[in-house]
Scaffold this motif. Structure first.
Motif, short mmCIF file in Angstrom:
data_model
loop_
_atom_site.label_atom_id
_atom_site.label_comp_id
_atom_site.label_asym_id
_atom_site.label_seq_id
_atom_site.Cartn_x
_atom_site.Cartn_y
_atom_site.Cartn_z
N ILE A 115 -8.47 28.31 -3.19
CA ILE A 115 -8.57 27.83 -1.81
C ILE A 115 -8.00 26.42 -1.75
O ILE A 115 -8.27 25.60 -2.64
CB ILE A 115 -10.06 27.82 -1.37
CG1 ILE A 115 -10.58 29.26 -1.32
CG2 ILE A 115 -10.25 27.13 -0.02
CD1 ILE A 115 -12.08 29.36 -1.22
N LEU A 116 -7.21 26.16 -0.72
CA LEU A 116 -6.57 24.85 -0.58
C LEU A 116 -6.78 24.37 0.85
O LEU A 116 -6.23 24.95 1.78
CB LEU A 116 -5.08 25.01 -0.87
CG LEU A 116 -4.20 23.78 -0.95
CD1 LEU A 116 -4.66 22.86 -2.07
CD2 LEU A 116 -2.75 24.20 -1.20
N GLN A 162 5.29 34.87 -1.51
CA GLN A 162 5.65 33.46 -1.35
C GLN A 162 6.58 33.07 -2.50
O GLN A 162 6.30 33.36 -3.66
CB GLN A 162 4.42 32.57 -1.43
CG GLN A 162 3.45 32.71 -0.27
CD GLN A 162 2.32 31.68 -0.35
OE1 GLN A 162 2.16 30.84 0.52
NE2 GLN A 162 1.55 31.76 -1.41
N GLY A 211 -0.47 25.43 -5.32
CA GLY A 211 -1.89 25.31 -5.61
C GLY A 211 -2.32 23.86 -5.49
O GLY A 211 -1.56 23.01 -5.02
N GLY A 247 -5.52 32.09 -1.42
CA GLY A 247 -4.67 32.93 -2.26
C GLY A 247 -5.55 33.91 -3.01
O GLY A 247 -6.27 33.52 -3.93
N ASN A 268 -13.09 24.68 -6.01
CA ASN A 268 -12.60 25.71 -5.09
C ASN A 268 -12.08 26.97 -5.77
O ASN A 268 -11.32 27.70 -5.17
CB ASN A 268 -11.45 25.11 -4.27
CG ASN A 268 -10.24 24.84 -5.15
OD1 ASN A 268 -10.40 24.67 -6.35
ND2 ASN A 268 -9.06 24.82 -4.58
N THR A 326 3.03 29.72 2.91
CA THR A 326 2.34 29.84 4.20
C THR A 326 1.73 28.49 4.58
O THR A 326 1.59 28.17 5.77
CB THR A 326 1.22 30.90 4.13
OG1 THR A 326 0.32 30.55 3.08
CG2 THR A 326 1.78 32.28 3.90
N LYS A 331 -9.83 33.51 -12.95
CA LYS A 331 -9.59 33.16 -11.54
C LYS A 331 -9.08 34.36 -10.75
O LYS A 331 -8.11 35.00 -11.13
CB LYS A 331 -8.59 32.01 -11.49
CG LYS A 331 -8.36 31.46 -10.10
CD LYS A 331 -7.99 30.01 -10.17
CE LYS A 331 -7.48 29.49 -8.85
NZ LYS A 331 -7.36 28.03 -8.85
N LEU A 356 -2.40 33.60 2.54
CA LEU A 356 -2.50 33.23 3.95
C LEU A 356 -2.92 31.78 4.13
O LEU A 356 -3.55 31.18 3.26
CB LEU A 356 -3.50 34.14 4.67
CG LEU A 356 -4.98 34.06 4.27
CD1 LEU A 356 -5.72 33.00 5.08
CD2 LEU A 356 -5.64 35.41 4.49
C1 BTN Z 1 -5.64 26.49 -6.05
O1 BTN Z 1 -6.55 27.13 -6.59
O2 BTN Z 1 -4.97 25.68 -6.68
C2 BTN Z 1 -5.36 26.75 -4.59
C3 BTN Z 1 -4.39 27.88 -4.41
C4 BTN Z 1 -4.06 28.16 -2.96
C5 BTN Z 1 -2.97 29.20 -2.83
C6 BTN Z 1 -2.75 29.62 -1.41
S1 BTN Z 1 -1.76 31.07 -1.26
C7 BTN Z 1 -1.64 30.83 0.46
C8 BTN Z 1 -1.44 29.36 0.68
N1 BTN Z 1 -0.04 29.02 0.56
C9 BTN Z 1 0.20 28.23 -0.48
O3 BTN Z 1 1.34 27.79 -0.81
N2 BTN Z 1 -0.94 27.96 -1.13
C10 BTN Z 1 -2.07 28.60 -0.50
#
Ligand code: BTN
Length: 269
Positions: free
Chosen positions: A126-127, A53, A58, A152, A114, A30, A122, A73
């Protein structure tokens, strides 16, 4: 029986963060789709969601297991604030998402920068990825073209389905012993993230909540970033959200890195 999310139901939430909605069955990431839309000029409040996905990402280039049952999302934001505040977005979103989980009964803590952990495992990542305007301008004057905020959430699935070897993950189902309504979860997420973003300029209030909700401050930690590893005690967040470490060599402020809590006795300090 939990209803899968669909575009009409999401639009009926009338969230300012879901003005444009795309729901996919299976999608690479996403995050990548949201970036394409951002480049094509999609407005603030575009939401991209996928049931599965196949190439979820991440932080630090890691893959992110995203089978059915999770909430995967990405939001396209067109911030009204400048690039100098971009570093605040991760903590701001983390506070909003943490509050949602507490509201539904999952006792989470934020691990800098995050990660949301329940019982030390976990449950959500959040990214936040920003694209700023003219790099020749001083950062105080630079605009943020867009931010892609990815969330995620390990929701209605079992930890074993996430394909993670070390069992350091948990899910809402596993924490509550039941599934949650994905539309309700999404409604709460959008509403809390929007409310937190609205007060990003008053960052002291967000940092206060972050301090109350975190499990990193006070810990001895090891942080890996680039080729470097730093150990020390996490003493605070700076006014801009950097982690302040007290190390043998003095005080260090970090905005990025992979952190490990050394609860069982790190060699240093
Ligand atoms: C992390 O903790 O490393 C961040 C993870 C973020 C995952 C989300 S899932 C929706 C969005 N699409 C992705 O490919 N990554 C984020």
């Amino acid at each position: 029986m939990v209803e899968p999310l669909n575009r009409g139901a999401i639009e009926s939430l009338q969230s300012p963060l879901a003005r444009v909605v795309e729901v996919h069955g299976a999608l690479g990431s996403t995050q990548e789709r949201a970036r394409e839309l951002a480049h094509a000029g999609t407005p603030h409040g575009t939401l991209v969601l996928a049931e599965v996905q196949t190439g979820g990402r991440g932080r630090l280039g890691r893959s992110w297991g995203s089978p059915k049952g999770g909430l995967w999302l990405s939001l396209v934001l067109r911030p009204w604030f400048g690039a100098n505040l971009a570093s605040r977005i991760t903590q701001t979103a983390a506070v909003g998402v943490a509050k949602v989980l507490w509201e539904i009964g999952v006792e989470v803590l934020i691990k800098w920068p995050n990660d949301l952990l329940a019982g030390g495992k976990k449950i959500c990542g959040i990214l936040a990825e920003s694209s700023a305007g003219n790099a020749k301008e001083p950062v105080e004057e630079r605009r943020l073209d867009y931010v892609i905020l990815g969330v995620g959430m390990n929701a209605n699935l079992d930890p074993t389905e996430l394909g993670v070897q070390n069992r350091e993950v948990t899910t809402i189902r596993s924490e509550l012993g039941r599934d949650v309504d994905p539309l309700e979860l999404l409604r709460a997420l959008l509403s809390n993230i929007d409310a937190e973003l609205d007060r990003i300029e008053d960052f002291r209030a967000i940092l206060e909540d972050w301090r109350r909700l975190n499990c990193t401050l006070g810990e001895r930690v090891r942080v890996r970033r680039f080729d470097d590893t730093i150990e020390g005690r996490a003493v605070d967040l700076s006014p801009e959200g950097a982690l302040v470490l007290s190390t043998r060599a003095g005080t260090v402020e970090l905005f990025e890195g992979e952190i490990e809590h050394l609860r069982h006795g790190g060699e240093i300090l």
